[in-house]
Scaffold this active site. Structure first.
Site, PDB file in Angstrom:
ATOM      1  N   ASN A  91       0.826  -1.193   0.000  1.00  0.00           N
ATOM      2  CA  ASN A  91       0.000   0.000   0.000  1.00  0.00           C
ATOM      3  C   ASN A  91       0.872   1.260   0.000  1.00  0.00           C
ATOM      4  OD1 ASN A  91      -2.396   1.611   0.218  1.00  0.00           O
ATOM      5  ND2 ASN A  91      -3.377  -0.084   1.303  1.00  0.00           N
ATOM      6  N   ASP A  99      20.165  -0.747   1.950  1.00  0.00           N
ATOM      7  CA  ASP A  99      21.601  -0.749   1.640  1.00  0.00           C
ATOM      8  C   ASP A  99      22.096  -2.157   1.324  1.00  0.00           C
ATOM      9  OD1 ASP A  99      21.042   1.793   2.723  1.00  0.00           O
ATOM     10  OD2 ASP A  99      23.126   2.035   3.329  1.00  0.00           O
ATOM     11  N   HIS A 121      22.553   3.111  13.092  1.00  0.00           N
ATOM     12  CA  HIS A 121      23.771   3.815  13.484  1.00  0.00           C
ATOM     13  C   HIS A 121      24.189   3.372  14.876  1.00  0.00           C
ATOM     14  CE1 HIS A 121      23.449   6.547  10.045  1.00  0.00           C
ATOM     15  NE2 HIS A 121      22.152   6.567  10.300  1.00  0.00           N
ATOM     16  N   THR A 171      11.897  -5.216  16.673  1.00  0.00           N
ATOM     17  CA  THR A 171      13.330  -5.153  16.968  1.00  0.00           C
ATOM     18  C   THR A 171      13.979  -6.522  17.029  1.00  0.00           C
ATOM     19  OG1 THR A 171      12.942  -5.205  19.358  1.00  0.00           O
ATOM     20  CG2 THR A 171      12.982  -3.036  18.301  1.00  0.00           C
ATOM     21  N   LYS A 172      13.145  -7.594  17.086  1.00  0.00           N
ATOM     22  CA  LYS A 172      13.665  -8.957  17.203  1.00  0.00           C
ATOM     23  C   LYS A 172      12.939  -9.858  16.215  1.00  0.00           C
ATOM     24  CE  LYS A 172      14.828  -8.548  22.127  1.00  0.00           C
ATOM     25  NZ  LYS A 172      14.625  -9.117  23.495  1.00  0.00           N
ATOM     26  N   ARG A 189      -0.314 -13.454  20.660  1.00  0.00           N
ATOM     27  CA  ARG A 189      -0.981 -14.757  20.677  1.00  0.00           C
ATOM     28  C   ARG A 189      -0.605 -15.543  19.443  1.00  0.00           C
ATOM     29  NH1 ARG A 189      -5.442 -15.682  17.454  1.00  0.00           N
ATOM     30  NH2 ARG A 189      -6.496 -13.894  16.474  1.00  0.00           N
TER      31      ARG A 189
END
Length: 207
Positions: A91, A99, A121, A171-172, A189
């Site tokens: 969308n 990169d 960074h 983040t994981k 869940r």
């Protein structure tokens, strides 16, 4: 390819720190400029020119399967580092900091204003003083749904069939077959056979 460029490209794929501008890195700058031009053309193209949009998307991106639809506007860094499977819908407002490799599987749904970035960074300001950065590849496996305003950070793999709730920051790595959400995202869940029976659930009321 000169020695400076060869070393930087190696660092990009080895999760080392690198700077992608400067003497000897003119090719990288040109590749990003090419992506900006192609992206601008894609975003400015008449939406009724379906064939032209599809052809330009295939010129901009890496390997692309069948029946991939990408809405404008779009923003990418390089473009060619991104691959798509079959039957993908993207969308509006998709941002790709590519990169290095971003792999998007088949039957993936990407809602408005999603960001996938392979690049970040370092924490310490002295390491950021010269705009140093690092990259780690992102993988979106088959049958994933990324909700609106999701952010996927470097190095993350999202497992097959999973859903990332709107507004989440991933983040994981996400296991296959789960719903995740939040900042940072966590497992809410599993997705089970009970979910084959669809029924709209009205939102509750905040306390």
């Amino acid at each position: 390819m000169n020695e400076v460029e060869r070393e930087v490209r190696a660092r990009m794929r080895a999760q080392g720190l690198y700077n992608d501008e400067g003497p000897g890195l003119e090719a990288l700058v040109e590749e990003r400029q090419r992506a900006k031009e192609l992206t601008w053309r894609f975003n400015m193209m008449n939406p009724t020119d379906v064939a032209g949009r599809q052809a330009l998307a295939r010129e901009l991106f890496g390997p692309m399967g069948e029946r991939v639809w990408i809405e404008a506007p779009l923003q990418v860094s390089y473009g060619y580092n991104v691959s798509f499977g079959d039957d993908v819908f993207v969308n509006v407002g998709f941002t790709l900091v590519d990169d290095i490799e971003v792999t998007i599987g088949s039957r993936v749904m990407i809602a408005p204003n999603v960001t996938i970035t392979v690049t970040g960074h370092p924490v310490h300001p002295q390491l950021r003083a010269e705009m140093e950065q690092f990259s780690a590849p992102v993988v979106i496996e088959d049958d994933v749904w990324l909700g609106a305003h999701v952010v996927v950070l470097p190095g993350v793999t999202i497992g097959a069939g999973s859903i990332v709730a709107a507004g989440s920051v991933v983040t994981k790595n996400v296991p296959a077959g789960v719903v995740v959400g939040g900042v940072p995202a966590r497992v809410l869940r599993p997705i089970t056979d009970a979910d084959r029976e669809f029924a709209y659930r009205a939102p509750g009321t905040l306390a």
